[in-house]
Design a protein around this motif. Structure first.
Motif, PDB file in Angstrom:
ATOM      1  N   GLN A  62       0.436  -1.223  -0.378  1.00  0.00           N
ATOM      2  CA  GLN A  62       0.135   0.024  -0.034  1.00  0.00           C
ATOM      3  C   GLN A  62       0.940   1.890   0.124  1.00  0.00           C
ATOM      4  OE1 GLN A  62      -2.269  -1.103   3.587  1.00  0.00           O
ATOM      5  NE2 GLN A  62      -4.222  -1.094   2.033  1.00  0.00           N
ATOM      6  N   LEU A  63       1.589   1.556   1.093  1.00  0.00           N
ATOM      7  CA  LEU A  63       2.971   2.094   1.023  1.00  0.00           C
ATOM      8  C   LEU A  63       3.534   2.544  -0.278  1.00  0.00           C
ATOM      9  CD1 LEU A  63       4.643   2.018   4.073  1.00  0.00           C
ATOM     10  CD2 LEU A  63       3.299   3.638   3.550  1.00  0.00           C
ATOM     11  N   GLN A  64       3.740   1.610  -0.706  1.00  0.00           N
ATOM     12  CA  GLN A  64       4.514   1.203  -2.464  1.00  0.00           C
ATOM     13  C   GLN A  64       3.631   2.427  -3.623  1.00  0.00           C
ATOM     14  OE1 GLN A  64       6.348  -2.300  -3.342  1.00  0.00           O
ATOM     15  NE2 GLN A  64       8.152  -1.824  -2.561  1.00  0.00           N
ATOM     16  N   SER A  65       2.273   1.171  -3.403  1.00  0.00           N
ATOM     17  CA  SER A  65       0.912   1.984  -4.129  1.00  0.00           C
ATOM     18  C   SER A  65       1.068   3.889  -3.909  1.00  0.00           C
ATOM     19  CB  SER A  65       0.176   1.689  -4.214  1.00  0.00           C
ATOM     20  OG  SER A  65      -0.520   1.383  -2.887  1.00  0.00           O
ATOM     21  N   GLY A  66       1.387   4.372  -2.935  1.00  0.00           N
ATOM     22  CA  GLY A  66       0.719   5.126  -3.010  1.00  0.00           C
ATOM     23  C   GLY A  66      -0.134   5.826  -1.428  1.00  0.00           C
ATOM     24  N   ILE A  67      -0.430   4.870  -0.945  1.00  0.00           N
ATOM     25  CA  ILE A  67      -1.574   5.679   0.253  1.00  0.00           C
ATOM     26  C   ILE A  67      -0.972   5.480   1.242  1.00  0.00           C
ATOM     27  CG2 ILE A  67      -2.559   4.204   2.040  1.00  0.00           C
ATOM     28  CD1 ILE A  67      -3.374   2.629  -0.604  1.00  0.00           C
ATOM     29  N   ALA A  68      -0.822   6.733   2.287  1.00  0.00           N
ATOM     30  CA  ALA A  68      -0.055   7.229   2.942  1.00  0.00           C
ATOM     31  C   ALA A  68      -0.447   6.449   4.587  1.00  0.00           C
ATOM     32  CB  ALA A  68      -1.143   8.767   3.827  1.00  0.00           C
ATOM     33  N   PHE A  69       1.007   6.650   5.269  1.00  0.00           N
ATOM     34  CA  PHE A  69       1.150   5.449   6.284  1.00  0.00           C
ATOM     35  C   PHE A  69      -0.465   5.868   7.693  1.00  0.00           C
ATOM     36  CE2 PHE A  69       2.868   4.953  10.304  1.00  0.00           C
ATOM     37  CZ  PHE A  69       2.961   3.638  10.217  1.00  0.00           C
ATOM     38  N   THR A  70      -0.706   6.587   7.556  1.00  0.00           N
ATOM     39  CA  THR A  70      -2.016   6.946   8.161  1.00  0.00           C
ATOM     40  C   THR A  70      -3.184   6.175   7.955  1.00  0.00           C
ATOM     41  OG1 THR A  70      -2.266   9.062   7.402  1.00  0.00           O
ATOM     42  CG2 THR A  70      -0.330   9.104   9.674  1.00  0.00           C
ATOM     43  N   ASP A  71      -2.438   6.079   6.898  1.00  0.00           N
ATOM     44  CA  ASP A  71      -4.703   4.967   6.024  1.00  0.00           C
ATOM     45  C   ASP A  71      -4.264   3.675   6.190  1.00  0.00           C
ATOM     46  OD1 ASP A  71      -5.822   7.418   6.059  1.00  0.00           O
ATOM     47  OD2 ASP A  71      -5.001   7.639   3.645  1.00  0.00           O
ATOM     48  N   LEU A  72      -2.551   3.089   6.757  1.00  0.00           N
ATOM     49  CA  LEU A  72      -2.716   1.577   6.907  1.00  0.00           C
ATOM     50  C   LEU A  72      -3.148   1.198   7.897  1.00  0.00           C
ATOM     51  CD1 LEU A  72       1.149   1.594   6.349  1.00  0.00           C
ATOM     52  CD2 LEU A  72      -0.651   1.156   4.659  1.00  0.00           C
ATOM     53  N   SER A  73      -3.728  -0.098   8.058  1.00  0.00           N
ATOM     54  CA  SER A  73      -4.189  -0.534   9.429  1.00  0.00           C
ATOM     55  C   SER A  73      -3.371  -0.548  10.345  1.00  0.00           C
ATOM     56  CB  SER A  73      -4.905  -2.071   8.916  1.00  0.00           C
ATOM     57  OG  SER A  73      -3.250  -2.846   8.639  1.00  0.00           O
ATOM     58  N   THR A  74      -3.824  -0.170  12.017  1.00  0.00           N
ATOM     59  CA  THR A  74      -3.407   0.102  12.985  1.00  0.00           C
ATOM     60  C   THR A  74      -2.204  -0.675  12.718  1.00  0.00           C
ATOM     61  OG1 THR A  74      -5.116   1.329  13.826  1.00  0.00           O
ATOM     62  CG2 THR A  74      -3.619   0.188  15.049  1.00  0.00           C
ATOM     63  N   ALA A  75      -2.420  -2.940  12.927  1.00  0.00           N
ATOM     64  CA  ALA A  75      -1.718  -3.792  12.592  1.00  0.00           C
ATOM     65  C   ALA A  75      -0.688  -3.238  12.272  1.00  0.00           C
ATOM     66  CB  ALA A  75      -2.176  -4.766  12.901  1.00  0.00           C
ATOM     67  N   ALA A  78       1.770  -0.174  13.075  1.00  0.00           N
ATOM     68  CA  ALA A  78       2.575  -0.597  14.421  1.00  0.00           C
ATOM     69  C   ALA A  78       3.530  -1.697  14.099  1.00  0.00           C
ATOM     70  CB  ALA A  78       1.836  -1.129  15.238  1.00  0.00           C
ATOM     71  N   LYS A  79       3.803  -2.732  13.618  1.00  0.00           N
ATOM     72  CA  LYS A  79       4.315  -3.607  12.896  1.00  0.00           C
ATOM     73  C   LYS A  79       5.379  -2.610  11.652  1.00  0.00           C
ATOM     74  CE  LYS A  79       1.496  -7.395  13.153  1.00  0.00           C
ATOM     75  NZ  LYS A  79       0.705  -8.284  12.344  1.00  0.00           N
ATOM     76  N   ILE A  80       5.129  -1.832  10.803  1.00  0.00           N
ATOM     77  CA  ILE A  80       6.025  -1.700  10.182  1.00  0.00           C
ATOM     78  C   ILE A  80       6.860  -0.494  10.866  1.00  0.00           C
ATOM     79  CG2 ILE A  80       6.567  -0.005   8.409  1.00  0.00           C
ATOM     80  CD1 ILE A  80       3.298  -1.209   6.639  1.00  0.00           C
ATOM     81  N   THR A  81       6.321   0.480  12.270  1.00  0.00           N
ATOM     82  CA  THR A  81       6.537   1.259  12.573  1.00  0.00           C
ATOM     83  C   THR A  81       8.299   0.581  14.036  1.00  0.00           C
ATOM     84  OG1 THR A  81       4.994   3.018  12.688  1.00  0.00           O
ATOM     85  CG2 THR A  81       6.674   2.549  14.978  1.00  0.00           C
ATOM     86  N   ARG A  82       7.925  -0.865  14.550  1.00  0.00           N
ATOM     87  CA  ARG A  82       8.606  -1.553  15.146  1.00  0.00           C
ATOM     88  C   ARG A  82      10.007  -2.205  14.209  1.00  0.00           C
ATOM     89  NH1 ARG A  82      11.935  -1.229  18.716  1.00  0.00           N
ATOM     90  NH2 ARG A  82      12.171  -3.956  20.317  1.00  0.00           N
ATOM     91  N   PHE A  83       9.037  -2.747  12.953  1.00  0.00           N
ATOM     92  CA  PHE A  83      10.582  -3.043  12.239  1.00  0.00           C
ATOM     93  C   PHE A  83      11.699  -2.207  11.792  1.00  0.00           C
ATOM     94  CE2 PHE A  83      11.762  -4.422   7.724  1.00  0.00           C
ATOM     95  CZ  PHE A  83      11.614  -6.136   8.309  1.00  0.00           C
ATOM     96  N   ASN A  84      11.001  -0.532  11.812  1.00  0.00           N
ATOM     97  CA  ASN A  84      11.948   0.205  11.077  1.00  0.00           C
ATOM     98  C   ASN A  84      12.865   0.622  11.834  1.00  0.00           C
ATOM     99  OD1 ASN A  84      10.975   0.143   7.820  1.00  0.00           O
ATOM    100  ND2 ASN A  84       9.015   2.454   8.550  1.00  0.00           N
ATOM    101  N   GLU A  85      12.260   0.922  13.181  1.00  0.00           N
ATOM    102  CA  GLU A  85      13.093   0.603  14.621  1.00  0.00           C
ATOM    103  C   GLU A  85      14.069   0.097  15.306  1.00  0.00           C
ATOM    104  OE1 GLU A  85       9.274   3.105  17.270  1.00  0.00           O
ATOM    105  OE2 GLU A  85      10.232   1.236  17.951  1.00  0.00           O
ATOM    106  N   LEU A  86      14.475  -0.996  14.388  1.00  0.00           N
ATOM    107  CA  LEU A  86      15.009  -2.560  14.892  1.00  0.00           C
ATOM    108  C   LEU A  86      15.858  -2.260  13.561  1.00  0.00           C
ATOM    109  CD1 LEU A  86      13.231  -4.786  15.815  1.00  0.00           C
ATOM    110  CD2 LEU A  86      14.634  -4.316  17.220  1.00  0.00           C
TER     111      LEU A  86
END
Length: 164
Positions: A62-75, A78-86
């Motif tokens: 979805q991010l690659q297709s241009g959807i805003a991060f805030t429009d992703l599911s809550t799950a 959370a997972k992408i944020t934590r993945f990026n932190e690591l």
């Protein structure tokens, strides 16, 4: 100041695991000989290390297709944020110590999930006509692994860590 990232890849303690005995002893000696270094520990069995799953794959697409991060599911958020932190924690570390057991000739799946956060196309590696090429330099990695047999570093888990 040097940053050491210690990755604990076993659910047991040093009293129950030779891998963790090595982890603890290394940490003790390192802290005594490098008292000013920043030592960070991640315990893949007790800290949040997301596995690549449908939420993450869908979110990335979805991010690659241009959807805003805030429009992703809550799950997915959370997972992408934590993945990026690591990923960023790995990138910021000067030295990495990975300690794990050899289970069924491989690293535990939770260690694999952490390794996935360090293998990012365009950030830590790129693909060329001759194969993958690492983009990370200047880091040192120590792999501590206890085995129930003699493999001389040729078990699939050690080879996988070395290849990555």
């Amino acid at each position: 100041m040097t940053t050491l990232l210690m990755v604990k890849g076993h659910p047991k303690t040093a009293e129950q695991s030779f891998s963790m005995k090595g982890f603890d002893k290394f940490l003790e000696v390192y802290r005594a000989t490098h008292p000013d270094d920043d030592v960070q520990i991640i315990d893949v069995f007790h800290d949040d290390v997301p596995e690549i799953d449908d939420d993450m794959m869908t979110g990335w697409a979805q991010l690659q297709s241009g959807i805003a991060f805030t429009d992703l599911s809550t799950a997915a958020q959370a997972k992408i944020t934590r993945f990026n932190e690591l990923t960023e924690q790995f990138m910021a570390a000067d030295k990495i110590v990975l300690a794990n057991p050899l289970w069924n000739l491989m690293i535990p799946t939770k260690v694999k999930a952490w390794i996935d956060t360090t293998v990012i196309t365009g950030k830590t590696l790129k693909y060329t006509a001759t194969g993958a090429v690492g983009l990370v330099s200047g880091k040192k990695l120590l792999h501590i692994q206890a085995n129930g047999g003699i493999y001389e570093g040729n078990d699939p888990a050690s080879r996988y860590v070395k290849d990555i």
